[in-house]
Design a protein around this motif. Sequence first.
Motif, mmCIF file in Angstrom:
data_model
loop_
_atom_site.group_PDB
_atom_site.id
_atom_site.type_symbol
_atom_site.label_atom_id
_atom_site.label_comp_id
_atom_site.label_asym_id
_atom_site.label_seq_id
_atom_site.Cartn_x
_atom_site.Cartn_y
_atom_site.Cartn_z
ATOM 1 N N GLN A 11 0.812 -1.188 0.151
ATOM 2 C CA GLN A 11 0.134 -0.168 0.169
ATOM 3 C C GLN A 11 0.838 1.341 -0.039
ATOM 4 O OE1 GLN A 11 -0.516 -2.315 1.985
ATOM 5 N NE2 GLN A 11 -2.342 -3.386 1.100
ATOM 6 N N THR A 33 -8.916 -5.660 -6.964
ATOM 7 C CA THR A 33 -9.714 -6.474 -5.817
ATOM 8 C C THR A 33 -10.230 -5.449 -4.932
ATOM 9 O OG1 THR A 33 -7.576 -7.337 -5.012
ATOM 10 C CG2 THR A 33 -9.184 -8.781 -6.470
ATOM 11 N N GLY A 34 -9.278 -4.554 -4.414
ATOM 12 C CA GLY A 34 -9.709 -3.488 -3.426
ATOM 13 C C GLY A 34 -10.762 -2.674 -3.656
ATOM 14 N N LEU A 37 -13.834 -4.697 -3.893
ATOM 15 C CA LEU A 37 -14.638 -4.887 -2.398
ATOM 16 C C LEU A 37 -15.091 -3.737 -1.909
ATOM 17 C CD1 LEU A 37 -11.931 -6.999 -1.006
ATOM 18 C CD2 LEU A 37 -14.059 -7.825 -1.422
ATOM 19 N N ARG A 38 -14.478 -2.502 -2.144
ATOM 20 C CA ARG A 38 -15.032 -1.248 -1.861
ATOM 21 C C ARG A 38 -16.444 -0.867 -2.324
ATOM 22 N NH1 ARG A 38 -9.484 -0.210 -0.940
ATOM 23 N NH2 ARG A 38 -9.219 0.234 -2.974
ATOM 24 N N GLU A 59 -7.845 -6.541 7.597
ATOM 25 C CA GLU A 59 -7.446 -8.063 7.658
ATOM 26 C C GLU A 59 -7.827 -8.316 6.090
ATOM 27 O OE1 GLU A 59 -6.186 -9.481 9.727
ATOM 28 O OE2 GLU A 59 -6.562 -8.525 11.693
ATOM 29 N N VAL A 61 -9.429 -10.463 3.232
ATOM 30 C CA VAL A 61 -10.647 -11.292 2.904
ATOM 31 C C VAL A 61 -10.212 -12.852 2.665
ATOM 32 C CG1 VAL A 61 -12.801 -11.630 1.260
ATOM 33 C CG2 VAL A 61 -12.082 -9.452 2.112
ATOM 34 N N MET A 66 -12.051 -14.235 -2.162
ATOM 35 C CA MET A 66 -11.422 -13.598 -3.307
ATOM 36 C C MET A 66 -11.168 -14.223 -4.722
ATOM 37 S SD MET A 66 -11.222 -10.803 -1.861
ATOM 38 C CE MET A 66 -10.543 -10.059 -3.378
ATOM 39 N N GLY A 86 -3.680 -6.106 -6.418
ATOM 40 C CA GLY A 86 -4.442 -6.284 -5.186
ATOM 41 C C GLY A 86 -4.522 -7.903 -5.160
ATOM 42 N N PHE A 87 -4.354 -8.505 -6.353
ATOM 43 C CA PHE A 87 -4.482 -10.147 -6.314
ATOM 44 C C PHE A 87 -3.505 -10.679 -7.158
ATOM 45 C CE2 PHE A 87 -6.047 -14.140 -7.889
ATOM 46 C CZ PHE A 87 -7.054 -14.375 -6.925
ATOM 47 N N ARG A 89 -2.547 -12.145 -3.352
ATOM 48 C CA ARG A 89 -2.216 -11.626 -2.268
ATOM 49 C C ARG A 89 -1.595 -12.891 -1.385
ATOM 50 N NH1 ARG A 89 -4.796 -6.608 -1.943
ATOM 51 N NH2 ARG A 89 -4.097 -5.206 -0.244
ATOM 52 N N GLN A 93 -3.892 -18.049 -3.478
ATOM 53 C CA GLN A 93 -4.323 -17.160 -4.426
ATOM 54 C C GLN A 93 -3.458 -17.198 -5.860
ATOM 55 O OE1 GLN A 93 -5.337 -12.972 -3.183
ATOM 56 N NE2 GLN A 93 -6.355 -13.780 -1.471
ATOM 57 N N ARG A 140 -2.244 -3.533 7.665
ATOM 58 C CA ARG A 140 -2.274 -3.902 6.290
ATOM 59 C C ARG A 140 -0.753 -4.339 5.850
ATOM 60 N NH1 ARG A 140 -5.676 0.648 3.735
ATOM 61 N NH2 ARG A 140 -7.543 0.034 4.469
HETATM 62 P P1 AMP Z 1 -6.348 -2.644 -1.589
HETATM 63 O O1 AMP Z 1 -7.086 -1.664 -1.846
HETATM 64 O O2 AMP Z 1 -5.742 -3.654 -2.439
HETATM 65 O O3 AMP Z 1 -5.215 -2.318 -0.530
HETATM 66 O O4 AMP Z 1 -7.430 -3.876 -0.570
HETATM 67 C C1 AMP Z 1 -7.977 -3.124 0.476
HETATM 68 C C2 AMP Z 1 -8.541 -4.128 1.185
HETATM 69 O O5 AMP Z 1 -9.245 -5.269 0.723
HETATM 70 C C3 AMP Z 1 -7.423 -4.793 1.795
HETATM 71 O O6 AMP Z 1 -6.877 -4.445 2.902
HETATM 72 C C4 AMP Z 1 -7.915 -6.509 2.159
HETATM 73 O O7 AMP Z 1 -8.951 -6.432 3.329
HETATM 74 C C5 AMP Z 1 -8.878 -6.700 0.927
HETATM 75 N N1 AMP Z 1 -8.453 -7.476 -0.151
HETATM 76 C C6 AMP Z 1 -8.114 -6.975 -1.498
HETATM 77 N N2 AMP Z 1 -7.688 -7.678 -2.263
HETATM 78 C C7 AMP Z 1 -7.502 -8.962 -1.419
HETATM 79 C C8 AMP Z 1 -7.135 -10.094 -1.665
HETATM 80 N N3 AMP Z 1 -6.435 -10.486 -2.776
HETATM 81 N N4 AMP Z 1 -7.179 -11.092 -0.683
HETATM 82 C C9 AMP Z 1 -7.667 -10.740 0.228
HETATM 83 N N5 AMP Z 1 -7.987 -9.459 0.693
HETATM 84 C C10 AMP Z 1 -8.008 -8.676 -0.192
#
Ligand code: AMP
Length: 196
Positions: A11, A33-34, A37-38, A59, A61, A66, A86-87, A89, A93, A140
């Motif tokens: 990050q 992926t972040g 999720l958001r 934490e 996921v 994922m 983000g994948f 991680r 995966q 993180r």
């Molecule tokens: P990021 O924007 O990539 O920092 O992702 C934000 C948050 O989403 C992370 O802190 C994790 O909680 C979750 N996240 C994103 N990508 C993954 C992944 N590949 N595996 C697990 N958690 C993820």
Amino acid sequence: MSPRLVLLGRQGSGKGTQCAVLAEAYGIEHLSTGDLLRIAVAEGSELGRKAAPLLEAGELVSDDVMIAVVADHLAHVGAVGWVLDGFPRTARQATALKELTADRPLDVVINLDVPKDVAIERLTGRGRDDDVDNDVIMRRFENYEREIDRLLEWYAGRRLLETVDGLGARAEVSSRLIEVIDRRLAARAGGNLDNR
Ligand code: AMP
């Protein structure tokens, strides 16, 4: 030729910004992926409800969730190239991604390298809501550090890994990335000719 890329980076490395630049430059899909999720959290979907407390705590996921999310997205982007942000991680995966891309393998995995202290400085100045809490930032980082060496080793062993210096002006970093990717694409094209 549409590249299939993974960008790794802690990050605050500028990974998200550079992925967007690469998506534009090559006309490929940016799969973060972040961000997914958001969006899911904002929409209050089932995925979002599951992920919300984990995101809030910094934490990860679960791998199963994922992998399913990424499998679904890759199935929909079809033949076009993509850049994964983000994948993977975790090692699990990464193994799943190898299976998901068996027909169209990755061209390159780039480690966008920015020292931890610089990344922390950038993050604490960024002010995004979920970055405000320093404990979450550190959580993180811990999660990242725990998994990243294995991932780097795994991809290095498969001769897919390149490291690019993430320090410097944004455009400078983009040029470095594009140079590395173009070199890999040229090698892929050469390889295809050899196989004919
Ligand atoms: P990021 O924007 O990539 O920092 O992702 C934000 C948050 O989403 C992370 O802190 C994790 O909680 C979750 N996240 C994103 N990508 C993954 C992944 N590949 N595996 C697990 N958690 C993820």
